[in-house]
Design an enzyme around this catalytic site. Sequence first.
Site, PDB file in Angstrom:
ATOM      1  N   LYS A  18       0.909  -1.176  -0.187  1.00 61.71           N
ATOM      2  CA  LYS A  18      -0.092   0.138  -0.107  1.00 61.71           C
ATOM      3  C   LYS A  18       0.820   1.372  -0.100  1.00 61.71           C
ATOM      4  O   LYS A  18       2.209   1.199   0.299  1.00 61.71           O
ATOM      5  CB  LYS A  18      -0.940  -0.008   1.157  1.00 61.71           C
ATOM      6  N   PRO A  95       9.569  -5.130  -0.264  1.00 59.58           N
ATOM      7  CA  PRO A  95      10.327  -4.571   0.751  1.00 59.58           C
ATOM      8  C   PRO A  95       9.897  -4.842   2.123  1.00 59.58           C
ATOM      9  O   PRO A  95       8.970  -4.322   2.386  1.00 59.58           O
ATOM     10  CB  PRO A  95      10.725  -3.377   0.323  1.00 59.58           C
ATOM     11  N   GLY A  99       7.562   0.626   5.205  1.00 60.85           N
ATOM     12  CA  GLY A  99       6.379   1.385   5.121  1.00 60.85           C
ATOM     13  C   GLY A  99       5.322   1.037   3.846  1.00 60.85           C
ATOM     14  O   GLY A  99       4.247   2.063   3.766  1.00 60.85           O
ATOM     15  N   LEU A 100       5.471  -0.038   3.299  1.00 64.56           N
ATOM     16  CA  LEU A 100       4.622  -0.499   2.251  1.00 64.56           C
ATOM     17  C   LEU A 100       3.674  -1.469   2.778  1.00 64.56           C
ATOM     18  O   LEU A 100       2.612  -1.984   1.902  1.00 64.56           O
ATOM     19  CB  LEU A 100       5.552  -1.007   1.021  1.00 64.56           C
ATOM     20  N   GLY A 101       3.538  -1.728   3.990  1.00 65.33           N
ATOM     21  CA  GLY A 101       2.473  -2.599   4.650  1.00 65.33           C
ATOM     22  C   GLY A 101       2.601  -3.933   4.297  1.00 65.33           C
ATOM     23  O   GLY A 101       1.528  -4.709   4.503  1.00 65.33           O
ATOM     24  N   GLY A 102       3.775  -4.349   3.904  1.00 62.26           N
ATOM     25  CA  GLY A 102       3.938  -5.924   3.542  1.00 62.26           C
ATOM     26  C   GLY A 102       3.263  -6.929   4.669  1.00 62.26           C
ATOM     27  O   GLY A 102       2.341  -7.811   4.105  1.00 62.26           O
ATOM     28  N   SER A 104       1.515  -6.426   7.295  1.00 61.40           N
ATOM     29  CA  SER A 104      -0.149  -6.174   7.357  1.00 61.40           C
ATOM     30  C   SER A 104      -0.902  -6.791   6.220  1.00 61.40           C
ATOM     31  O   SER A 104      -2.118  -7.180   6.434  1.00 61.40           O
ATOM     32  CB  SER A 104      -0.350  -4.574   7.427  1.00 61.40           C
ATOM     33  N   SER A 105      -0.429  -6.438   4.993  1.00 64.78           N
ATOM     34  CA  SER A 105      -0.808  -6.807   3.943  1.00 64.78           C
ATOM     35  C   SER A 105      -0.975  -8.836   3.880  1.00 64.78           C
ATOM     36  O   SER A 105      -2.182  -9.247   3.294  1.00 64.78           O
ATOM     37  CB  SER A 105      -0.421  -6.409   2.627  1.00 64.78           C
ATOM     38  N   ASP A 134      -2.944  -1.047  10.185  1.00 65.88           N
ATOM     39  CA  ASP A 134      -3.224  -0.987   8.738  1.00 65.88           C
ATOM     40  C   ASP A 134      -4.038  -2.290   8.267  1.00 65.88           C
ATOM     41  O   ASP A 134      -4.160  -2.361   6.944  1.00 65.88           O
ATOM     42  CB  ASP A 134      -1.700  -1.230   8.056  1.00 65.88           C
TER      43      ASP A 134
HETATM   44  O1  C5P Z   1      -1.267  -0.405  15.112  1.00 71.69           O
HETATM   45  P1  C5P Z   1       0.203  -0.663  14.962  1.00 71.69           P
HETATM   46  O2  C5P Z   1       0.388  -2.036  15.738  1.00 71.69           O
HETATM   47  O3  C5P Z   1       0.717  -0.996  13.556  1.00 71.69           O
HETATM   48  O4  C5P Z   1       0.829   0.413  15.395  1.00 71.69           O
HETATM   49  C1  C5P Z   1       2.136   0.473  15.983  1.00 71.69           C
HETATM   50  C2  C5P Z   1       2.390   1.713  16.714  1.00 71.69           C
HETATM   51  O5  C5P Z   1       2.359   2.883  16.089  1.00 71.69           O
HETATM   52  C3  C5P Z   1       1.426   1.782  18.000  1.00 71.69           C
HETATM   53  O6  C5P Z   1       2.171   1.155  19.064  1.00 71.69           O
HETATM   54  C4  C5P Z   1       1.616   3.372  18.225  1.00 71.69           C
HETATM   55  O7  C5P Z   1       2.748   3.588  18.877  1.00 71.69           O
HETATM   56  C5  C5P Z   1       1.710   3.757  16.888  1.00 71.69           C
HETATM   57  N1  C5P Z   1       0.482   4.345  16.137  1.00 71.69           N
HETATM   58  C6  C5P Z   1      -0.062   5.215  16.869  1.00 71.69           C
HETATM   59  N2  C5P Z   1      -1.294   5.671  15.981  1.00 71.69           N
HETATM   60  C7  C5P Z   1      -1.914   5.275  14.995  1.00 71.69           C
HETATM   61  C8  C5P Z   1      -1.287   3.998  14.633  1.00 71.69           C
HETATM   62  C9  C5P Z   1      -0.042   3.707  15.341  1.00 71.69           C
HETATM   63  O8  C5P Z   1       0.443   6.087  17.843  1.00 71.69           O
HETATM   64  N3  C5P Z   1      -3.122   5.518  14.782  1.00 71.69           N
END
Ligand code: C5P
Length: 297
Positions: A18, A95, A99-102, A104-105, A134
């Site tokens: 993404k 990669p 930050g491309l969401g691999g 998560s995808s 994501d």
């Molecule tokens: O949701 P995810 O596990 O991908 O998020 C990783 C970290 O990024 C969270 O622990 C939080 O510190 C931060 N985050 C945030 N606000 C968001 C998404 C992520 O602060 N909306």
Amino acid sequence: MLYRVTVREPLVVPAPAKLNLGLEVLGKRPDGYHELVTILQTIDLSDRLILEPAPRLAYQPPPGISDDLVARALQFLTEKGVVIEAHLSLEKHIPVAAGLGGGSSDAGTLLGAFVHAGLPRLLAVAIATQLGSDVPFFLDGGTALARGRGTDLVPLPPPNGWFVLVVPELTLAHKTRQLYAALSPADYSDGMATLRQAERLRLGQNLDPQLVRNAFLRPLLTFEAVRRTLDAFLTAGARWAWPSGAGPTVFTWSPQRAAAEQLTLALERSGLRPILAVPLQPSWEQVRAGITVEQYH
Ligand code: C5P
């Protein structure tokens, strides 16, 4: 209610990367997350989920993946009473930590495949939300306006055109968390630019580069690799370039294929490894045909 998911024929399901076509942070939430307004877009750069018929669940993780979200998704499904009859493996092409969401995808697309084959959406959304902010987007992919933690999604029509992206070499432990932690109120905005961009897409208009914002720009610019990559885009002739989400991937967009191809060549000549990509709308027809979901007691 318990569910049995049976893979009836070999399937290869692309799990797309993404881009964030703008990401604004409105502020910090009481639950510790940040309140976002962002546009998410799947592109035709994909990992591959390989599903084959098997009497019980067997998952072969790819080598060298530390936090395997697919394994965690499978564990959550099993805990919720979902019996999976399939052999699963994963081919990585996106990669990692770009930050491309691999990751998560991979997990979100697997859950999406089961949903589109008949698993209740609410069950999959609950698991996806636990796996990461994501992940729920990838249940459907395509184009979406994301708000809240990033999990409140409204589908949008896709933009036309071509993306050119470069992944700067930057290794940062717990990158996403670190970048959120580096934000200060000066990086917050009201989300209006991204909402106006979303409205353009909803009306069938194309992306307006002037409306792209990225709350992580200031912290990301402290990394030389990101600065150099942004500069390389401008030197190569791009009119603008932005990090995608929390980066470090940098991208630009062009409505014309020739311009995107020319930029790709210029970036290659400057020693980078650009990726040319188009918006991707996932198709779920083959999973509907190849996976059966039934209730059991
Ligand atoms: O949701 P995810 O596990 O991908 O998020 C990783 C970290 O990024 C969270 O622990 C939080 O510190 C931060 N985050 C945030 N606000 C968001 C998404 C992520 O602060 N909306």
